[in-house]
Write a protein that holds these residues in place. Structure first.
Motif, PDB file in Angstrom:
ATOM      1  N   THR A  34       5.370 -10.797  -9.732  1.00 37.84           N
ATOM      2  CA  THR A  34       4.960  -9.841  -8.694  1.00 37.84           C
ATOM      3  C   THR A  34       3.469  -9.993  -8.409  1.00 37.84           C
ATOM      4  O   THR A  34       3.040 -10.018  -7.249  1.00 37.84           O
ATOM      5  N   ALA A  35       2.678 -10.106  -9.475  1.00 34.31           N
ATOM      6  CA  ALA A  35       1.234 -10.268  -9.304  1.00 34.31           C
ATOM      7  C   ALA A  35       0.935 -11.537  -8.499  1.00 34.31           C
ATOM      8  O   ALA A  35       0.103 -11.538  -7.589  1.00 34.31           O
ATOM      9  N   ARG A  36       1.642 -12.600  -8.820  1.00 31.56           N
ATOM     10  CA  ARG A  36       1.454 -13.885  -8.153  1.00 31.56           C
ATOM     11  C   ARG A  36       1.762 -13.761  -6.655  1.00 31.56           C
ATOM     12  O   ARG A  36       1.016 -14.244  -5.802  1.00 31.56           O
ATOM     13  N   LYS A  37       2.849 -13.080  -6.367  1.00 29.81           N
ATOM     14  CA  LYS A  37       3.276 -12.897  -4.980  1.00 29.81           C
ATOM     15  C   LYS A  37       2.229 -12.099  -4.192  1.00 29.81           C
ATOM     16  O   LYS A  37       1.864 -12.453  -3.071  1.00 29.81           O
ATOM     17  N   LEU A  38       1.715 -11.046  -4.808  1.00 34.40           N
ATOM     18  CA  LEU A  38       0.712 -10.217  -4.128  1.00 34.40           C
ATOM     19  C   LEU A  38      -0.608 -10.979  -3.986  1.00 34.40           C
ATOM     20  O   LEU A  38      -1.276 -10.902  -2.952  1.00 34.40           O
ATOM     21  N   ALA A  39      -0.969 -11.730  -5.019  1.00 35.16           N
ATOM     22  CA  ALA A  39      -2.214 -12.513  -4.956  1.00 35.16           C
ATOM     23  C   ALA A  39      -2.129 -13.516  -3.807  1.00 35.16           C
ATOM     24  O   ALA A  39      -3.071 -13.663  -3.012  1.00 35.16           O
ATOM     25  N   GLU A  40      -0.993 -14.187  -3.697  1.00 36.02           N
ATOM     26  CA  GLU A  40      -0.857 -15.183  -2.632  1.00 36.02           C
ATOM     27  C   GLU A  40      -0.892 -14.543  -1.252  1.00 36.02           C
ATOM     28  O   GLU A  40      -1.404 -15.117  -0.300  1.00 36.02           O
ATOM     29  N   ALA A  41      -0.366 -13.318  -1.161  1.00 32.42           N
ATOM     30  CA  ALA A  41      -0.345 -12.647   0.144  1.00 32.42           C
ATOM     31  C   ALA A  41      -1.721 -12.088   0.529  1.00 32.42           C
ATOM     32  O   ALA A  41      -2.114 -12.150   1.692  1.00 32.42           O
TER      33      ALA A  41
ATOM     34  N   GLU B  89       2.051  -0.258   4.426  1.00 31.19           N
ATOM     35  CA  GLU B  89       2.938  -0.997   5.328  1.00 31.19           C
ATOM     36  C   GLU B  89       2.894  -2.493   4.991  1.00 31.19           C
ATOM     37  O   GLU B  89       3.927  -3.171   4.951  1.00 31.19           O
ATOM     38  N   MET B  90       1.695  -3.018   4.720  1.00 30.58           N
ATOM     39  CA  MET B  90       1.547  -4.446   4.386  1.00 30.58           C
ATOM     40  C   MET B  90       2.168  -4.752   3.018  1.00 30.58           C
ATOM     41  O   MET B  90       2.762  -5.807   2.810  1.00 30.58           O
ATOM     42  N   LEU B  91       2.015  -3.832   2.082  1.00 30.67           N
ATOM     43  CA  LEU B  91       2.582  -4.042   0.745  1.00 30.67           C
ATOM     44  C   LEU B  91       4.108  -4.045   0.809  1.00 30.67           C
ATOM     45  O   LEU B  91       4.770  -4.858   0.156  1.00 30.67           O
ATOM     46  N   ARG B  92       4.655  -3.148   1.647  1.00 29.59           N
ATOM     47  CA  ARG B  92       6.107  -3.092   1.785  1.00 29.59           C
ATOM     48  C   ARG B  92       6.641  -4.426   2.323  1.00 29.59           C
ATOM     49  O   ARG B  92       7.664  -4.933   1.856  1.00 29.59           O
ATOM     50  N   ALA B  93       5.899  -5.005   3.264  1.00 32.15           N
ATOM     51  CA  ALA B  93       6.356  -6.258   3.863  1.00 32.15           C
ATOM     52  C   ALA B  93       6.443  -7.370   2.812  1.00 32.15           C
ATOM     53  O   ALA B  93       7.310  -8.236   2.882  1.00 32.15           O
ATOM     54  N   VAL B  94       5.567  -7.344   1.805  1.00 33.34           N
ATOM     55  CA  VAL B  94       5.592  -8.394   0.781  1.00 33.34           C
ATOM     56  C   VAL B  94       6.571  -8.056  -0.348  1.00 33.34           C
ATOM     57  O   VAL B  94       7.295  -8.926  -0.839  1.00 33.34           O
ATOM     58  N   LEU B  95       6.592  -6.783  -0.744  1.00 34.84           N
ATOM     59  CA  LEU B  95       7.430  -6.396  -1.894  1.00 34.84           C
ATOM     60  C   LEU B  95       8.891  -6.198  -1.504  1.00 34.84           C
ATOM     61  O   LEU B  95       9.775  -6.186  -2.366  1.00 34.84           O
ATOM     62  N   GLY B  96       9.157  -5.978  -0.212  1.00 33.60           N
ATOM     63  CA  GLY B  96      10.524  -5.739   0.234  1.00 33.60           C
ATOM     64  C   GLY B  96      10.968  -4.305   0.035  1.00 33.60           C
ATOM     65  O   GLY B  96      12.107  -3.953   0.312  1.00 33.60           O
TER      66      GLY B  96
ATOM     67  N   ASP C  13     -11.720 -18.136  -7.251  1.00 32.12           N
ATOM     68  CA  ASP C  13     -10.677 -19.162  -7.284  1.00 32.12           C
ATOM     69  C   ASP C  13      -9.427 -18.688  -8.008  1.00 32.12           C
ATOM     70  O   ASP C  13      -9.514 -17.965  -8.991  1.00 32.12           O
ATOM     71  N   PHE C  14      -8.277 -19.164  -7.525  1.00 36.79           N
ATOM     72  CA  PHE C  14      -7.014 -18.819  -8.168  1.00 36.79           C
ATOM     73  C   PHE C  14      -6.962 -19.328  -9.616  1.00 36.79           C
ATOM     74  O   PHE C  14      -6.333 -18.711 -10.468  1.00 36.79           O
ATOM     75  N   ASP C  15      -7.672 -20.434  -9.897  1.00 41.23           N
ATOM     76  CA  ASP C  15      -7.681 -20.987 -11.260  1.00 41.23           C
ATOM     77  C   ASP C  15      -8.258 -20.024 -12.289  1.00 41.23           C
ATOM     78  O   ASP C  15      -7.972 -20.138 -13.478  1.00 41.23           O
ATOM     79  N   GLU C  16      -9.123 -19.116 -11.826  1.00 44.57           N
ATOM     80  CA  GLU C  16      -9.802 -18.230 -12.787  1.00 44.57           C
ATOM     81  C   GLU C  16      -8.905 -17.104 -13.277  1.00 44.57           C
ATOM     82  O   GLU C  16      -9.184 -16.501 -14.314  1.00 44.57           O
ATOM     83  N   ILE C  17      -7.827 -16.822 -12.521  1.00 39.27           N
ATOM     84  CA  ILE C  17      -6.999 -15.648 -12.846  1.00 39.27           C
ATOM     85  C   ILE C  17      -6.505 -15.714 -14.278  1.00 39.27           C
ATOM     86  O   ILE C  17      -6.688 -14.787 -15.070  1.00 39.27           O
ATOM     87  N   GLU C  18      -5.902 -16.849 -14.624  1.00 42.73           N
ATOM     88  CA  GLU C  18      -5.264 -16.924 -15.941  1.00 42.73           C
ATOM     89  C   GLU C  18      -6.242 -16.966 -17.116  1.00 42.73           C
ATOM     90  O   GLU C  18      -5.844 -16.722 -18.249  1.00 42.73           O
TER      91      GLU C  18
ATOM     92  N   GLY D  11      -9.302 -11.210  -0.201  1.00 42.18           N
ATOM     93  CA  GLY D  11      -9.261 -10.053   0.689  1.00 42.18           C
ATOM     94  C   GLY D  11      -9.507  -8.741  -0.039  1.00 42.18           C
ATOM     95  O   GLY D  11      -9.803  -8.725  -1.227  1.00 42.18           O
ATOM     96  N   PRO D  12      -9.357  -7.618   0.682  1.00 36.32           N
ATOM     97  CA  PRO D  12      -9.728  -6.291   0.157  1.00 36.32           C
ATOM     98  C   PRO D  12      -8.666  -5.715  -0.760  1.00 36.32           C
ATOM     99  O   PRO D  12      -8.135  -4.633  -0.523  1.00 36.32           O
ATOM    100  N   PHE D  13      -8.345  -6.418  -1.820  1.00 38.64           N
ATOM    101  CA  PHE D  13      -7.195  -6.104  -2.643  1.00 38.64           C
ATOM    102  C   PHE D  13      -7.516  -6.348  -4.110  1.00 38.64           C
ATOM    103  O   PHE D  13      -8.053  -7.398  -4.466  1.00 38.64           O
ATOM    104  N   THR D  14      -7.208  -5.344  -4.964  1.00 43.24           N
ATOM    105  CA  THR D  14      -7.498  -5.419  -6.399  1.00 43.24           C
ATOM    106  C   THR D  14      -6.211  -5.213  -7.176  1.00 43.24           C
ATOM    107  O   THR D  14      -5.416  -4.342  -6.824  1.00 43.24           O
ATOM    108  N   MET D  15      -5.998  -6.013  -8.220  1.00 43.54           N
ATOM    109  CA  MET D  15      -4.818  -5.818  -9.071  1.00 43.54           C
ATOM    110  C   MET D  15      -5.221  -5.527 -10.503  1.00 43.54           C
ATOM    111  O   MET D  15      -6.133  -6.153 -11.043  1.00 43.54           O
TER     112      MET D  15
END
Ligand code: AMP
Ligand code: MG
Length: 384
Positions: free
Chosen positions: A93-100, A211-218, A79-84, A104-108
């Motif tokens: 930036t972390a928030r933006k990547l988490a939402e995107a 390629e996917m990260l570029r699309a989110v980070l700009g 759950d997103f509630d557990e992050i904080e 999924g197969p993504f670790t921060m």
């Protein structure tokens, strides 16, 4: 210790969890909640889970894998509630990547909160977080009621596991249970991005691509030098786990890449024949296209006895002493990702002494596949 296998029979057949499957998952979750270790399927590879907030559970994970204790674990949440609760700082930036990319197969990598023990983070002040999308992983973590520290469920240094059978092979007798939910869909470990510094840095490529990260980070994401030049002496990876020869089969391995299918097949076969003539049992991992050429080339010189075997997800040809695994079409990098670790394990199971593998195009998930191949080969690459 006897390792219990909880097979999710209905899930494996239908893709949905029945009451009977849920009953099995509840038993596995109770083990996690009380400090035990359970291997379980995720969309990337199988994870070896333990309660991330219990020092002893983390210590036992290192022991079960034979993993160096400076190599931190990834903490899995639902759950997103557990992050904080788990991080000291959750940047924009972390928030933006988490939402995107979550679930999924993504670790921060983020600065850790005090409740996360140093045992879980390998002594670092940062913590790796991931929210998996796999139904079974999510139910198990939710039922356990705790964040679950889970590195890949393999003996340290060996290829990661993508099937329950492979977890049993490496970990039986060392952990309480394995949950069998069938094969992992993606087959390579999660993408890791460090967002604890001034700018995000890619530490490990995976199914969330550059390629996917570029699309989110700009903009293009910075890539840790250790990703592009694994195993070079002066390059110190920021993800401690990336510094070891890794994902590795027992046999030495060479990669042949960067050429037409004919040239690649030619070179792969000449390397293999040289090894065979030295009396070494030789295995090859190649695309469907190159496999076809290898078989024709070999048959034009001699007519070896040929057999075809299907072993789980693996299609294997035996031509005399030569083993060839067909890992899927060269344009289907997803199939390479899904089958790579099973192919490397099959080479071990067949007892080969030397492996010749074809390289793959480094775009999209091919970048992650090639990264694992390079590490498995200890950087031994031939361009043709
Ligand atoms: P595995 O769980 O086997 O896929 O390995 C976890 C990977 O995440 C390893 O390569 C670790 O080095 C990396 N990792 C975990 N936590 C951190 C962290 N705090 N900083 C950098 N890398 C990390
Ligand atoms: Mg691992």
């Amino acid at each position: 210790m006897d390792t219990v296998l909880y097979e999710l029979k209905d899930y494996k057949r239908t893709g949905s969890l029945s009451e009977a499957d849920m009953a099995e998952l509840r038993k596995a979750a109770d083990i996690l909640g009380s400090g035990g270790l359970v291997a379980f399927p995720t969309e990337t590879v199988y994870g070896l889970g333990g309660n991330a907030l219990m020092k002893d559970a983390s210590r036992r994970i290192y022991a079960a894998k034979g993993r160096p204790s400076d190599n931190p674990l990834i903490v899995h949440i639902t759950d997103f509630d557990e992050i904080e609760l788990l991080v000291a700082e959750y940047s924009d930036t972390a928030r933006k990547l988490a939402e995107a990319f979550w679930p999924g197969p993504f670790t921060m990598i983020m600065p850790k909160a005090d409740i996360v023990p140093m045992e879980t983070t390998g002594g670092l002040s940062t913590v790796a977080l991931r929210m998996p999308s796999h139904r079974v992983a999510r139910e198990l973590i939710r039922l356990s009621g705790v964040p679950v520290a889970a590195p890949s469920a393999n003996t340290s240094g060996r290829p990661s596991t993508t099937m329950a059978e492979h977890c049993m092979e490496d970990l039986a007798g060392r952990i309480e249970a394995v949950v069998d939910g069938g094969s992992s869909d993606i087959g390579v470990e999660s993408t890791i991005v460090d967002v604890s510094g001034d700018r995000p840095v890619l530490l490990r490529p995976g199914a969330v691509t550059r390629e996917m990260l570029r699309a989110v980070l700009g903009e293009d994401i910075a890539v840790d030098p250790a990703v592009e030049h694994p195993l070079e002496k002066d390059v110190h990876p920021k993800a401690p786990g990336m510094k070891y020869r890794h994902y590795a089969p027992k046999a030495p391995m060479v990669i042949v890449t960067d050429g037409t299918e004919d040239r690649i097949a030619d070179r792969m076969l000449s390397i293999a024949e040289e090894r065979l003539s030295q009396g070494l049992k030789t295995g090859m991992i190649a695309s469907e296209e190159v496999c076809g050429r290898l078989i024709r080339l070999k048959a034009s010189k001699e007519l070896p006895f040929m057999s075809t075997e299907v072993k789980g997800p693996i299609l294997l040809y035996r031509l005399g002493e030569l083993l060839i695994i067909n890992i899927g079409s060269s344009s289907d990098e997803e199939s390479w990702a899904r089958e790579l670790f099973a192919a490397l394990r099959e080479m071990d199971a067949c007892g080969v002494d030397y492996i010749v593998a074809e390289g793959v195009d480094e775009h999209d998930i091919g970048f992650a596949v090639m990264n694992r191949l390079k590490k498995a080969a200890g950087g031994n690459i031939i361009s043709v």
